[in-house]
Design a protein around this motif. Sequence first.
Motif, PDB file in Angstrom:
ATOM      1  N   SER A  69      17.942 -48.289 -40.605  1.00 24.93           N
ATOM      2  CA  SER A  69      19.289 -47.998 -40.131  1.00 24.93           C
ATOM      3  C   SER A  69      19.856 -46.806 -40.877  1.00 24.93           C
ATOM      4  O   SER A  69      19.375 -46.467 -41.962  1.00 24.93           O
ATOM      5  CB  SER A  69      20.199 -49.230 -40.329  1.00 24.93           C
ATOM      6  N   ASN A  96      13.809 -48.853 -33.922  1.00 26.48           N
ATOM      7  CA  ASN A  96      13.883 -48.414 -35.325  1.00 26.48           C
ATOM      8  C   ASN A  96      13.180 -49.389 -36.272  1.00 26.48           C
ATOM      9  O   ASN A  96      13.708 -49.714 -37.348  1.00 26.48           O
ATOM     10  CB  ASN A  96      15.342 -48.235 -35.761  1.00 26.48           C
ATOM     11  N   GLY A 140      19.923 -43.585 -40.181  1.00 22.22           N
ATOM     12  CA  GLY A 140      19.263 -42.288 -40.163  1.00 22.22           C
ATOM     13  C   GLY A 140      18.431 -42.111 -38.916  1.00 22.22           C
ATOM     14  O   GLY A 140      18.412 -42.983 -38.046  1.00 22.22           O
ATOM     15  N   ASN A 141      17.726 -41.008 -38.827  1.00 19.87           N
ATOM     16  CA  ASN A 141      16.881 -40.736 -37.677  1.00 19.87           C
ATOM     17  C   ASN A 141      15.464 -41.238 -37.956  1.00 19.87           C
ATOM     18  O   ASN A 141      14.634 -40.534 -38.536  1.00 19.87           O
ATOM     19  CB  ASN A 141      16.871 -39.243 -37.377  1.00 19.87           C
ATOM     20  N   PHE A 142      15.234 -42.461 -37.538  1.00 20.28           N
ATOM     21  CA  PHE A 142      13.963 -43.142 -37.835  1.00 20.28           C
ATOM     22  C   PHE A 142      12.770 -42.335 -37.343  1.00 20.28           C
ATOM     23  O   PHE A 142      11.719 -42.290 -37.994  1.00 20.28           O
ATOM     24  CB  PHE A 142      14.002 -44.520 -37.175  1.00 20.28           C
ATOM     25  N   ARG A 143      12.935 -41.669 -36.212  1.00 17.89           N
ATOM     26  CA  ARG A 143      11.809 -40.955 -35.600  1.00 17.89           C
ATOM     27  C   ARG A 143      11.324 -39.764 -36.438  1.00 17.89           C
ATOM     28  O   ARG A 143      10.241 -39.238 -36.194  1.00 17.89           O
ATOM     29  CB  ARG A 143      12.210 -40.465 -34.221  1.00 17.89           C
ATOM     30  N   MET A 144      12.145 -39.340 -37.378  1.00 21.65           N
ATOM     31  CA  MET A 144      11.764 -38.211 -38.229  1.00 21.65           C
ATOM     32  C   MET A 144      10.724 -38.591 -39.278  1.00 21.65           C
ATOM     33  O   MET A 144      10.059 -37.719 -39.838  1.00 21.65           O
ATOM     34  CB  MET A 144      12.987 -37.681 -38.989  1.00 21.65           C
ATOM     35  N   TYR A 145      10.616 -39.898 -39.556  1.00 19.12           N
ATOM     36  CA  TYR A 145       9.857 -40.340 -40.717  1.00 19.12           C
ATOM     37  C   TYR A 145       8.539 -41.010 -40.355  1.00 19.12           C
ATOM     38  O   TYR A 145       8.475 -41.832 -39.444  1.00 19.12           O
ATOM     39  CB  TYR A 145      10.676 -41.342 -41.524  1.00 19.12           C
ATOM     40  N   VAL A 168      17.868 -42.975 -44.613  1.00 19.19           N
ATOM     41  CA  VAL A 168      17.658 -44.165 -43.813  1.00 19.19           C
ATOM     42  C   VAL A 168      17.506 -45.360 -44.747  1.00 19.19           C
ATOM     43  O   VAL A 168      16.861 -45.270 -45.787  1.00 19.19           O
ATOM     44  CB  VAL A 168      16.424 -44.004 -42.889  1.00 19.19           C
ATOM     45  N   ARG A 224       5.020 -40.552 -37.530  1.00 25.56           N
ATOM     46  CA  ARG A 224       6.341 -40.758 -36.953  1.00 25.56           C
ATOM     47  C   ARG A 224       6.270 -40.980 -35.443  1.00 25.56           C
ATOM     48  O   ARG A 224       7.121 -41.658 -34.882  1.00 25.56           O
ATOM     49  CB  ARG A 224       7.265 -39.592 -37.283  1.00 25.56           C
ATOM     50  N   ASN A 241       9.904 -47.087 -31.999  1.00 22.98           N
ATOM     51  CA  ASN A 241      10.963 -46.136 -32.322  1.00 22.98           C
ATOM     52  C   ASN A 241      12.265 -46.440 -31.576  1.00 22.98           C
ATOM     53  O   ASN A 241      13.341 -46.058 -32.035  1.00 22.98           O
ATOM     54  CB  ASN A 241      10.502 -44.716 -32.027  1.00 22.98           C
TER      55      ASN A 241
END
Length: 123
Positions: A24, A76, A26-31, A1, A52, A73
């Motif tokens: 941007s 993002n 990537g999967n922001f919610r993973m982090y 990300v 997260r 989320n």
Amino acid sequence: VQLQASGGGLVPPGSSLRLSCAASGGNFRMYGMGWFRQAPGKEREFISYIRRSGVGTYYADSVKGRFTISRDNAKNTVYLQMNSLKPEDTAVYYCASTLTVNMPTRTEDYLQWGQGTLVTVSS
């Protein structure tokens, strides 16, 4: 990300600023997300962390009660609301992402970093 921080500026003591960090690619919610700052001639220091899910935050003692971290989320984006700013808050502020879930306060806990945004608190 990839991370892009913004919102810094020159403000007088006692003012407020809100920093934003847009993610941007990537999967922001993973982090989990953190904010650090680095003043001239000093090491980068941990400021705040948010899980997260957005439930669960942690602050350095130097900013506790004045700064608030939050995230959206759906957008993002992670924010740092800074109130009652002091001259000693002057620094370049960085956002960063982490997969560490157990109170990540070290720079080595973080994977990606934004480019930094300068906050100057001066009359």
